[in-house]
Every structure is written in C-alpha cells, then in structure tokens.
Design an enzyme around this catalytic site. Structure first.
Site, PDB file in Angstrom:
ATOM      1  CB  SER A  42     -23.407 -23.639  -4.399  1.00  8.48           C
ATOM      2  OG  SER A  42     -22.562 -22.930  -3.519  1.00  8.48           O
TER       3      SER A  42
HETATM    4  N1  SAH Z   1     -19.960 -19.238  -5.738  1.00 11.94           N
HETATM    5  C1  SAH Z   1     -19.197 -20.452  -6.400  1.00 11.94           C
HETATM    6  C2  SAH Z   1     -19.056 -21.619  -5.086  1.00 11.94           C
HETATM    7  C3  SAH Z   1     -17.943 -21.730  -5.088  1.00 11.94           C
HETATM    8  S1  SAH Z   1     -17.357 -22.556  -3.654  1.00 11.94           S
HETATM    9  C4  SAH Z   1     -19.774 -21.192  -7.881  1.00 11.94           C
HETATM   10  O1  SAH Z   1     -20.797 -20.983  -8.094  1.00 11.94           O
HETATM   11  O2  SAH Z   1     -18.938 -21.770  -8.148  1.00 11.94           O
HETATM   12  C5  SAH Z   1     -16.734 -21.233  -2.331  1.00 11.94           C
HETATM   13  C6  SAH Z   1     -15.393 -20.369  -2.860  1.00 11.94           C
HETATM   14  O3  SAH Z   1     -14.850 -19.534  -1.520  1.00 11.94           O
HETATM   15  C7  SAH Z   1     -13.949 -21.277  -3.058  1.00 11.94           C
HETATM   16  O4  SAH Z   1     -13.698 -21.186  -4.670  1.00 11.94           O
HETATM   17  C8  SAH Z   1     -12.691 -21.206  -2.253  1.00 11.94           C
HETATM   18  O5  SAH Z   1     -12.056 -21.022  -2.787  1.00 11.94           O
HETATM   19  C9  SAH Z   1     -13.806 -19.497  -1.999  1.00 11.94           C
HETATM   20  N2  SAH Z   1     -13.322 -19.268  -0.748  1.00 11.94           N
HETATM   21  C10 SAH Z   1     -12.957 -19.332   0.875  1.00 11.94           C
HETATM   22  N3  SAH Z   1     -13.023 -18.195   1.159  1.00 11.94           N
HETATM   23  C11 SAH Z   1     -12.619 -17.107   0.925  1.00 11.94           C
HETATM   24  C12 SAH Z   1     -11.684 -16.218   1.033  1.00 11.94           C
HETATM   25  N4  SAH Z   1     -12.077 -15.677   1.591  1.00 11.94           N
HETATM   26  N5  SAH Z   1     -12.408 -15.001   0.263  1.00 11.94           N
HETATM   27  C13 SAH Z   1     -12.833 -15.484  -1.193  1.00 11.94           C
HETATM   28  N6  SAH Z   1     -13.066 -16.761  -1.496  1.00 11.94           N
HETATM   29  C14 SAH Z   1     -13.123 -17.136  -1.360  1.00 11.94           C
END
Ligand code: SAH
Length: 254
Positions: free
Chosen positions: A98
């Site tokens: 993000s």
């Molecule tokens: N906070 C992260 C942002 C990653 S993007 C960072 O700092 O990099 C969001 C993430 O949510 C993705 O990796 C995606 O695979 C995950 N995601 C989506 N649905 C999910 C679920 N049901 N449970 C766990 N993770 C999930």
C-alpha cells in the site's frame, strides 16, 4: 495454521548508523543498491514523513513509526529507488504494497480508538500481510500484531522481509483472514489491506469493546471506500470515509 516467527525483540528507532557509516572506507562497505536507501535512507524517510505531515497526517505515533520502518526492505531491488514515493508497488502474485499515505491514514484512524496510558493499542489483527510492511509499522504502535495472509508465497516473503527487524510482537499467520483469527481475539484494532463487498461478521465479532476496525469496502456507489467501525457496549457504529483502491479480499488460501 498459526506460525510465530522466532525473532527476539528489536525495532528500529530508526536505523542505527548513518553518520558513523559514512566514514567507513569504501572498500569495507557492504554492497548497497542505488539511491534512496541504504545509508541515506533515514533522510529519505524523513522527507517522506514531512510530506505525510503536509498531507494531513498529524499523529506523532504514526509519523514516528513511518520514520522508523525501512520501506525499501520490503520491495524488490528493481523498485528500491521508488520505495519512499507515495505510491503502491507490486510485491508479486498480483498484489501490491500500500501507499505510505494510505498506511499512515489507516493507522491514524485505528489509533483514534482506545489505547493504553502510553498511547499504544493492545492486540491488533491485520488482514492481508502482503510483504509485511504495514505489520512492521503496526508493531511500533501496538502491543501485539497478528497478521494473516492467504497467499503462501507472500506469507513466506513477509517472514523473510521481517526477519531483519526482529519484531517479537509480530505474529505471521497463513490462512483466510475472512474468518479473522479467533485465538488472538478480542482485538483493540482490526485493519484490512484488501476490500470486499462487506465487512465479514467474524471481524466485528472479534473486535473488543471499545475497539476499532479500519478497512476498505465496496459501498453502495460501487466504489471502494474506507470504512471505520467502532464497537461500544456490543453495538457497532459504521462510518464511511474517502474512496480508496485496494486489491480484492478473497476467500480461501492459495
Ligand atoms: N499490508 C500489506 C498490503 C498487501 S496487499 C503490505 O504492507 O504489503 C493485500 C493483501 O491481502 C494481499 O497480499 C492479499 O493476498 C491479501 N488478502 C486478500 N484477501 C485475503 C484474505 N481473505 N485473507 C488474508 N489475506 C488476504
């Protein structure tokens, strides 16, 4: 499914040594990739934090955490020179880290809920570990961080990325975060980095009384917006804020 990284404690009150390192003989220096990180990364982060302040982030706990965590350690080496720009970046498997301004905004909203006497949150659940960056930022402002990721490849990558920081209060979990993580509940804060059409009931169930949830959600207009939910005396109050662009919340693991 739960897995605790075995790091002992230590975080970043900023990287230790910019000035001292600058006097090291060139031959003795470790290899560092191009500009925007390495020995001058504290200066670059300080500029990033100044911009966050100009954009309206004012909570000193958030600004200090954003200044402390080395975002360049969470992106691929080819993207390192963009690590402190206010942009989301690919982290593999179609997912993104993000934007710093969104991480800061969401954590500021989370901290507006109930904190202890030192201004820290208790236990926090993060849904969507991704590369682990936001988990590291959260570790500066919360007692314990439970962060769950549904993609094995990213769960492993986050563990790898976070090893360097030795954060004893970050617990990485592999699983479907739509079910929350009941064993860690109740949470003073829940934060999601992926958005669906609704907020799963498990999340509000696992929120402590006085706790806050901050997540993207597709609203009636069909656009994703930030949603804040506050639980008080068992009642949940929802506020819809600005439009955001997060990856979709998906069910199951992969
Ligand atoms: N906070 C992260 C942002 C990653 S993007 C960072 O700092 O990099 C969001 C993430 O949510 C993705 O990796 C995606 O695979 C995950 N995601 C989506 N649905 C999910 C679920 N049901 N449970 C766990 N993770 C999930």
């Amino acid at each position: 499914m739960s897995r605790r990284p075995s790091f002992p404690a230590r975080l970043a009150n900023g990287p230790a040594q910019p000035a001292a390192r600058a006097s090291t003989q060139p031959a003795a220096r470790p290899h560092v990739p191009a500009a925007g990180h390495g020995m001058d990364s504290q200066a670059v982060r300080t500029r990033m934090v100044q911009k966050l302040g100009a954009q309206g982030v004012s909570d000193p706990r958030v600004l200090a955490a954003m200044a402390a965590v080395e975002r360049h350690r969470f992106v691929d080496s080819a993207l390192v020179n963009q690590a402190y720009e206010d942009t989301s970046l690919p982290i593999g498997l179609g997912q993104t880290i993000s934007k710093p301004s969104v991480v800061a905004r969401m954590i500021e909203l989370l901290l507006a809920g109930s904190t202890d006497a030192k201004g820290r949150l208790g236990r926090v659940l993060e849904v969507g570990t991704g590369c682990g960056y936001q988990a590291a930022v959260l570790s500066c402002v919360a007692g314990e961080v439970y962060s769950i990721e549904r993609l094995r490849g990213l769960h492993d990558k986050a563990r790898e990325n976070l090893r360097h920081f030795r954060l004893a209060n970050v617990h990485l979990l592999f699983g479907d975060g739509m079910a929350g993580f009941a064993k860690g509940a109740p949470y003073a804060g829940i934060i999601a980095a992926a958005g669906g059409a609704s907020i799963p009931a498990a999340w509000t169930d696992q929120l402590a009384d006085g706790g806050r949830l901050v997540a993207p959600m597709v609203t009636a207009t069909g656009q994703q917006a930030l949603v804040v939910m506050e639980k008080n005396a068992g009642q949940v109050r929802q506020t819809i804020l600005e439009t955001v662009h997060f990856v979709p919340l998906k069910s199951g693991i992969a």
